[in-house]
Structures are given as C-alpha cells and as structure tokens.
Scaffold this motif. Sequence first.
Motif, PDB file in Angstrom:
ATOM      1  N   SER A   1       0.837  -1.202   0.000  1.00  0.00           N
ATOM      2  CA  SER A   1       0.000   0.000   0.000  1.00  0.00           C
ATOM      3  C   SER A   1       0.871   1.251   0.000  1.00  0.00           C
ATOM      4  O   SER A   1       2.014   1.241   0.421  1.00  0.00           O
ATOM      5  CB  SER A   1      -0.922   0.023   1.219  1.00  0.00           C
ATOM      6  OG  SER A   1      -0.190   0.373   2.363  1.00  0.00           O
ATOM      7  N   ILE A   2       0.300   2.347  -0.446  1.00  0.00           N
ATOM      8  CA  ILE A   2       1.014   3.619  -0.468  1.00  0.00           C
ATOM      9  C   ILE A   2       1.379   4.055   0.944  1.00  0.00           C
ATOM     10  O   ILE A   2       2.456   4.569   1.179  1.00  0.00           O
ATOM     11  CB  ILE A   2       0.167   4.694  -1.170  1.00  0.00           C
ATOM     12  CG1 ILE A   2       0.057   4.359  -2.649  1.00  0.00           C
ATOM     13  CG2 ILE A   2       0.761   6.084  -0.986  1.00  0.00           C
ATOM     14  CD1 ILE A   2      -0.891   5.248  -3.408  1.00  0.00           C
ATOM     15  N   ALA A   3       0.514   3.804   1.896  1.00  0.00           N
ATOM     16  CA  ALA A   3       0.771   4.216   3.273  1.00  0.00           C
ATOM     17  C   ALA A   3       2.029   3.571   3.838  1.00  0.00           C
ATOM     18  O   ALA A   3       2.767   4.191   4.585  1.00  0.00           O
ATOM     19  CB  ALA A   3      -0.424   3.873   4.154  1.00  0.00           C
ATOM     20  N   SER A   4       2.316   2.333   3.461  1.00  0.00           N
ATOM     21  CA  SER A   4       3.495   1.658   3.996  1.00  0.00           C
ATOM     22  C   SER A   4       4.776   2.143   3.337  1.00  0.00           C
ATOM     23  O   SER A   4       5.859   1.901   3.847  1.00  0.00           O
ATOM     24  CB  SER A   4       3.361   0.144   3.838  1.00  0.00           C
ATOM     25  OG  SER A   4       3.365  -0.196   2.467  1.00  0.00           O
ATOM     26  N   GLU A   5       4.693   2.849   2.200  1.00  0.00           N
ATOM     27  CA  GLU A   5       5.875   3.319   1.493  1.00  0.00           C
ATOM     28  C   GLU A   5       5.977   4.839   1.501  1.00  0.00           C
ATOM     29  O   GLU A   5       6.734   5.415   0.736  1.00  0.00           O
ATOM     30  CB  GLU A   5       5.842   2.828   0.043  1.00  0.00           C
ATOM     31  CG  GLU A   5       5.914   1.327  -0.088  1.00  0.00           C
ATOM     32  CD  GLU A   5       5.902   0.890  -1.543  1.00  0.00           C
ATOM     33  OE1 GLU A   5       6.125   1.734  -2.415  1.00  0.00           O
ATOM     34  OE2 GLU A   5       5.678  -0.282  -1.784  1.00  0.00           O
ATOM     35  N   GLN A   6       5.259   5.495   2.354  1.00  0.00           N
ATOM     36  CA  GLN A   6       5.183   6.955   2.360  1.00  0.00           C
ATOM     37  C   GLN A   6       6.561   7.608   2.326  1.00  0.00           C
ATOM     38  O   GLN A   6       6.784   8.518   1.554  1.00  0.00           O
ATOM     39  CB  GLN A   6       4.419   7.425   3.596  1.00  0.00           C
ATOM     40  CG  GLN A   6       4.098   8.887   3.618  1.00  0.00           C
ATOM     41  CD  GLN A   6       2.920   9.264   2.766  1.00  0.00           C
ATOM     42  OE1 GLN A   6       2.129   8.415   2.391  1.00  0.00           O
ATOM     43  NE2 GLN A   6       2.806  10.516   2.463  1.00  0.00           N
ATOM     44  N   ALA A   7       7.486   7.183   3.150  1.00  0.00           N
ATOM     45  CA  ALA A   7       8.793   7.827   3.226  1.00  0.00           C
ATOM     46  C   ALA A   7       9.784   7.270   2.210  1.00  0.00           C
ATOM     47  O   ALA A   7      10.896   7.762   2.117  1.00  0.00           O
ATOM     48  CB  ALA A   7       9.360   7.675   4.627  1.00  0.00           C
ATOM     49  N   ASN A   8       9.430   6.251   1.473  1.00  0.00           N
ATOM     50  CA  ASN A   8      10.364   5.610   0.558  1.00  0.00           C
ATOM     51  C   ASN A   8       9.832   5.576  -0.861  1.00  0.00           C
ATOM     52  O   ASN A   8       9.801   4.544  -1.508  1.00  0.00           O
ATOM     53  CB  ASN A   8      10.659   4.178   1.024  1.00  0.00           C
ATOM     54  CG  ASN A   8      11.315   4.168   2.380  1.00  0.00           C
ATOM     55  OD1 ASN A   8      12.179   4.968   2.661  1.00  0.00           O
ATOM     56  ND2 ASN A   8      10.880   3.274   3.226  1.00  0.00           N
ATOM     57  N   ARG A   9       9.418   6.751  -1.352  1.00  0.00           N
ATOM     58  CA  ARG A   9       8.855   6.781  -2.690  1.00  0.00           C
ATOM     59  C   ARG A   9       9.147   8.100  -3.380  1.00  0.00           C
ATOM     60  O   ARG A   9       9.564   9.069  -2.763  1.00  0.00           O
ATOM     61  CB  ARG A   9       7.363   6.528  -2.650  1.00  0.00           C
ATOM     62  CG  ARG A   9       6.574   7.584  -1.934  1.00  0.00           C
ATOM     63  CD  ARG A   9       5.114   7.198  -1.795  1.00  0.00           C
ATOM     64  NE  ARG A   9       4.411   8.230  -1.090  1.00  0.00           N
ATOM     65  CZ  ARG A   9       3.415   8.940  -1.596  1.00  0.00           C
ATOM     66  NH1 ARG A   9       2.992   8.679  -2.804  1.00  0.00           N
ATOM     67  NH2 ARG A   9       2.825   9.867  -0.899  1.00  0.00           N
TER      68      ARG A   9
END
Length: 68
Positions: free
Chosen positions: A11-19
């Motif tokens: 999900s986007i929420a789990s990759e917020q800081a790494n995208r």
Amino acid sequence: MSTSNSTPENSIASEQANRITGPHREPPTVANATTYWRCESCDRESIREQDLHREAFHAADCEVADRC
C-alpha cells in the motif's frame, strides 16, 4: 471472510517515506514556477522525473536508490 486492520505491504501508506512523489507545483509567487518531483527518502528534487529513476541521483543512504 476474514478482515485485518494491518496495512498491506504494497500500500502507499506503507511506502510513504520511501517513494518518489510528484509532480508538485511551485507556488505562483515563484518566478518561472514549474513542476518538480521529489524523493521522499533523501529529499532530493528535480524538474525532470527521469532523474529520480537513476541511482546516481539519490543520496548514498537512500532506500529508493536501491530500486532504480
């Protein structure tokens, strides 16, 4: 049917800081305002999106660079 309250791995929420995010628009008060893209992991920005898909663009310890 089973449900879960956990965030899916992809999900986007789990990759917020790494995208990579963008395009972002500069405020209209900026002379020659344009759009730019940002790496949320190392906070580097470019007006050319393709720059963020090159490993050499990112900081040495950037997690996004490993996926380029």
